[in-house]
Design an enzyme around this catalytic site. Structure first.
Site, PDB file in Angstrom:
ATOM      1  N   CYS A 130     -40.615  75.372  39.729  1.00  0.00           N
ATOM      2  CA  CYS A 130     -39.166  75.349  39.565  1.00  0.00           C
ATOM      3  C   CYS A 130     -38.523  74.006  39.890  1.00  0.00           C
ATOM      4  CB  CYS A 130     -38.543  76.438  40.432  1.00  0.00           C
ATOM      5  SG  CYS A 130     -39.094  78.107  39.978  1.00  0.00           S
ATOM      6  N   LYS A 195     -33.542  85.349  46.966  1.00  0.00           N
ATOM      7  CA  LYS A 195     -34.532  85.579  45.909  1.00  0.00           C
ATOM      8  C   LYS A 195     -35.908  85.619  46.560  1.00  0.00           C
ATOM      9  CE  LYS A 195     -36.270  83.743  41.518  1.00  0.00           C
ATOM     10  NZ  LYS A 195     -36.144  82.665  40.527  1.00  0.00           N
ATOM     11  N   LYS A 248     -32.108  89.418  44.676  1.00  0.00           N
ATOM     12  CA  LYS A 248     -33.104  89.655  43.631  1.00  0.00           C
ATOM     13  C   LYS A 248     -34.484  89.784  44.276  1.00  0.00           C
ATOM     14  CE  LYS A 248     -35.112  87.349  39.575  1.00  0.00           C
ATOM     15  NZ  LYS A 248     -35.121  86.128  38.751  1.00  0.00           N
TER      16      LYS A 248
END
Length: 324
Positions: A130, A195, A248
């Site tokens: 990422c 997350k 999430k």
């Protein structure tokens, strides 16, 4: 001892009475529908691990956006598969990439539809991580500079909300600075503040071709065992300028949703992720569950836990059920 003065069943005796005292209500306006865009024209590709979800070329994504808006769903989140990948994910801020082109085309065709832009680099990099690598380590501060470029490009393309999902430290502040510098102070930030490094993302990684080519993402995504850390992440992102806080995945982390809701007075979003979706669809296809009932019950649980916004691949089905 049974006290006959108190009979909770009295308030369950009919549908109208149940509706009058119902504590939590699910609405089509709660939903954000994620879509995947790809290069090409007239493309509609099945995603094998996500039944009833597809990858669309920009022209078909516009038609899907029109249908979503007609159902009353107020927003979409756009993910993309690029035409090219490199070490730093430069196609993520290329204005000719499918994501940016889709944002512009959809905003022109359906101006009232809210567009959420996912800001991350995993599907744009050759290594699938990422951010920018330094050896096998994602360089946090160098990655922030790239995320700023992505966020600004999406705002220029028509995004109303920027949603950074990379989990780099300081990215909300960096993105807010970059947006404000380019006169996009009206563009909101919905931070993937909490997350987790979850096993529920598998189908998405197939859909977006974003699986890491080595290692995993545990060096930057959160440990599923941690709850106090989630509250710290939320605190940091709010201080940096996040307008909306996201948790999430959703279903396996409803305790976190509840804790966050009790701690903050900003909107809370949840992402009902691909693995959660795929399990319901698979069990429904096999006849193991009442799919409609389970979809609505699951989404209601997210609202009950404290979510104001639900990003879900079930949005179209759920909207049709609620509109019946």
């Amino acid at each position: 001892m049974f006290d006959k003065k108190f009979r909770p069943r009295r308030l369950r005796i009919s549908e109208n009475i149940r509706a009058m005292v119902r504590e939590t209500n699910l609405s089509v306006k709660d939903f954000v529908y994620p879509i995947f865009v790809v290069p090409g024209e007239n493309v509609k590709e099945d995603i094998p691990t996500m039944p009833d979800c597809f990858r669309y070329s920009v022209d078909n994504a516009v038609e899907v956006a029109k249908k979503i808006s007609a159902l009353g769903i107020p927003a979409i989140e756009i993910f993309g598969l690029p035409e090219y990948k490199d070490e730093i994910g430069s196609s993520a801020w290329d204005m000719n990439s499918p994501v940016q082109r889709a944002m512009t085309a959809i905003k022109k065709a359906v101006p009232e539809l809210v567009i959420v832009g996912d800001v991350c680099l995993c599907q744009y990099t050759t290594h699938g991580h990422c951010g920018k690598l330094s050896g096998h380590y994602v360089d946090n501060d160098e990655t922030l500079k790239l995320l700023q470029k992505v966020a600004v490009s999406q705002a220029e393309a028509g995004a109303d909300i920027i949603a950074p999902s990379d989990m780099m430290d300081g990215r909300v502040a960096a993105i807010r600075d970059a947006l404000d510098e380019k006169n996009f102070s009206g563009v909101s930030i919905m931070s993937y503040a909490v997350k987790y490094a979850s096993g529920f993302y598998g189908p998405f990684r197939d859909a977006a071709n974003s699986a890491p080519q080595f290692g995993d993402r545990k060096q930057y995504q959160m440990d599923p065992a941690n709850a106090r850390e989630a509250l710290k992440e939320v605190e940091l992102d709010l201080a940096e300028g996040a307008d909306i806080i996201m948790i999430k995945p959703a279903l396996a982390y409803l305790d976190i949703v509840s804790q966050v809701r009790q701690k903050i007075n900003r909107p809370v979003a949840v992402y009902n992720v691909s693995g959660e979706y795929a399990m319901v669809k698979a069990a429904g296809k096999l006849g193991y569950i009442d799919e409609k009932r389970i979809i609505l019950e699951s989404l209601l649980s997210m609202k009950r836990a404290g979510a104001d916004i639900i990003i879900t691949y079930h949005a179209i089905d759920a909207a049709n059920y609620l509109n019946e």
